[in-house]
Design a protein around this motif. Structure first.
Motif, PDB file in Angstrom:
ATOM      1  N   LEU A 167      -0.181 -11.487  99.115  1.00 16.66           N
ATOM      2  CA  LEU A 167       0.671 -10.667  99.983  1.00 16.66           C
ATOM      3  C   LEU A 167       0.768 -11.259 101.384  1.00 16.66           C
ATOM      4  O   LEU A 167       1.834 -11.196 102.013  1.00 16.66           O
ATOM      5  CB  LEU A 167       0.132  -9.234 100.040  1.00 16.66           C
ATOM      6  N   ILE A 168      -0.315 -11.843 101.870  1.00 20.12           N
ATOM      7  CA  ILE A 168      -0.275 -12.519 103.169  1.00 20.12           C
ATOM      8  C   ILE A 168       0.723 -13.682 103.115  1.00 20.12           C
ATOM      9  O   ILE A 168       1.557 -13.854 104.021  1.00 20.12           O
ATOM     10  CB  ILE A 168      -1.679 -13.046 103.549  1.00 20.12           C
ATOM     11  N   TYR A 169       0.626 -14.475 102.047  1.00 21.18           N
ATOM     12  CA  TYR A 169       1.532 -15.618 101.881  1.00 21.18           C
ATOM     13  C   TYR A 169       2.994 -15.157 101.815  1.00 21.18           C
ATOM     14  O   TYR A 169       3.863 -15.700 102.509  1.00 21.18           O
ATOM     15  CB  TYR A 169       1.159 -16.377 100.608  1.00 21.18           C
ATOM     16  N   LYS A 170       3.251 -14.160 100.991  1.00 19.28           N
ATOM     17  CA  LYS A 170       4.629 -13.669 100.836  1.00 19.28           C
ATOM     18  C   LYS A 170       5.159 -13.087 102.143  1.00 19.28           C
ATOM     19  O   LYS A 170       6.333 -13.272 102.476  1.00 19.28           O
ATOM     20  CB  LYS A 170       4.682 -12.610  99.734  1.00 19.28           C
ATOM     21  N   SER A 171       4.279 -12.402 102.871  1.00 21.05           N
ATOM     22  CA  SER A 171       4.719 -11.728 104.096  1.00 21.05           C
ATOM     23  C   SER A 171       4.976 -12.713 105.227  1.00 21.05           C
ATOM     24  O   SER A 171       5.984 -12.607 105.944  1.00 21.05           O
ATOM     25  CB  SER A 171       3.675 -10.700 104.526  1.00 21.05           C
ATOM     26  N   LEU A 172       4.066 -13.668 105.407  1.00 21.60           N
ATOM     27  CA  LEU A 172       4.162 -14.569 106.552  1.00 21.60           C
ATOM     28  C   LEU A 172       5.007 -15.808 106.266  1.00 21.60           C
ATOM     29  O   LEU A 172       5.778 -16.246 107.115  1.00 21.60           O
ATOM     30  CB  LEU A 172       2.760 -14.986 106.999  1.00 21.60           C
ATOM     31  N   TYR A 173       4.848 -16.382 105.075  1.00 20.39           N
ATOM     32  CA  TYR A 173       5.544 -17.634 104.775  1.00 20.39           C
ATOM     33  C   TYR A 173       6.954 -17.390 104.242  1.00 20.39           C
ATOM     34  O   TYR A 173       7.911 -18.046 104.657  1.00 20.39           O
ATOM     35  CB  TYR A 173       4.731 -18.455 103.766  1.00 20.39           C
ATOM     36  N   GLU A 174       7.068 -16.435 103.327  1.00 16.88           N
ATOM     37  CA  GLU A 174       8.387 -16.178 102.736  1.00 16.88           C
ATOM     38  C   GLU A 174       9.116 -15.027 103.426  1.00 16.88           C
ATOM     39  O   GLU A 174      10.223 -14.666 103.030  1.00 16.88           O
ATOM     40  CB  GLU A 174       8.233 -15.882 101.245  1.00 16.88           C
TER      41      GLU A 174
END
Length: 310
Positions: free
Chosen positions: A42-49
């Motif tokens: 979720l961190i990856y999806k929220s910040l990167y994507e």
């Protein structure tokens, strides 16, 4: 008084073998590993994507964990129903005397990796509030399950608040250092310089029950080299225990785990105990812990081992 013995009979629950393995997967993977991976995802999806939906889920779950999650009797009943200890060949609980209803502290050893016996027996036999590190308590998403299990933090202020009310509590004095010391070849405890729990027990007039879990040190293969370095990592609040089993995070199971709760050590109430007071009763506690280990070690397959004190 004769010990009260509650013994798990694996033959009676063989029909629940699948349920036990599912319970093990849920406890060691869903509650621990997969929940952390979900947080990272979720961190990856929220910040990167830049996913708004993932960000909303992340914020919602974190808000729930840190402000609303609490002990859930429904969740505890579910964990009991899964009965993951039935994967072990044997599961025994021995209590040398009843635990008094108030002002009781169970001090459990060894911590090992997941302190399986301590957490499980709390909900079946102890009926106390287990206390754990704030680090574990606040791990994103995993902390939700920790709160649902009724586990609280072992920090000084929280302990004092509970002990002022006479609440029964349980803790693992050896902490992360004792987990780091885990060895399949030896029984080890980290207790020489762990005296804070004795100080608080004196201040509030608690009875301390030494407790030992035989066999849990065999649950995982562990790295035993570089011990001094790994203990140094613990001082920095970093993980120093490295482990694996042939099932990954699900423990080995071809042996028994046997928990013994010794007789209580009734401490006098000393509002302002001196260091001499603390040292005196800490030494008494250590002597009774060693005596408890020696009393049951042959019965629970430890041969002539000695309890190594760090």
């Amino acid at each position: 008084m004769q010990p009260e013995t509650l013994k798990f009979n694996s033959n009676k629950v063989s029909k629940n073998h699948f349920k036990a393995w599912f319970g093990s997967f849920f406890y060691f993977y869903v509650m621990q590993l997969l929940s952390i991976q979900l947080f990272i995802y979720l961190i990856y999806k929220s910040l990167y994507e830049k996913s708004i939906a993932s960000g909303a889920i992340l914020v919602s779950l974190c808000t729930y964990q840190f402000y609303f999650a609490k002990r859930s009797e429904t969740f505890i009943r579910f964990i009991k129903w899964l009965y993951f200890p039935s994967i072990f060949e044997d599961w025994t609980f021995v209590q040398e005397e009843p635990i008094q209803e108030k002002n009781s502290m169970i001090a459990f050893h060894p911590h090992c990796i997941f302190n399986i016996a301590f957490i499980w027996n709390n909900h079946i036999n102890y009926q106390i509030t287990p206390l754990a590190s704030r680090i574990i308590y606040n791990v994103p998403f995993t902390g939700i399950f920790i709160r649902w299990l009724g586990i609280s933090t072992v920090d000084a202020q929280n302990m004092k608040n509970k002990m002022k009310k006479g609440q029964n509590i349980g803790l693992l004095p050896g902490g992360f250092e004792e987990a780091t010391l885990t060895s399949t070849q030896e029984n080890r405890v980290y207790i020489k310089n762990r005296k804070g729990f004795i100080k608080y027990a004196l201040q509030y007039g608690y009875t301390v029950y030494p407790s030992y879990g035989f066999g849990e040190n065999k649950c995982y293969y562990t790295i035993e080299k570089f011990l001094s370095f790994r203990l140094l990592l613990n001082k920095l609040k970093l993980v120093g225990a490295y482990f694996i089993s042939k099932y990954g995070w699900i423990p080995h199971h071809n042996f028994g785990i046997h928990t013994v709760v010794g007789k209580g050590i009734k401490l006098p109430q000393i509002v302002n105990p001196t260091q001499q007071d603390v040292n005196k009763y800490h030494e008494i506690y250590l002597e009774q812990l060693i005596e408890l280990f020696n009393k049951y070690k042959k019965e629970y397959n430890q041969g002539d081992q000695i309890l190594k004190i760090y």
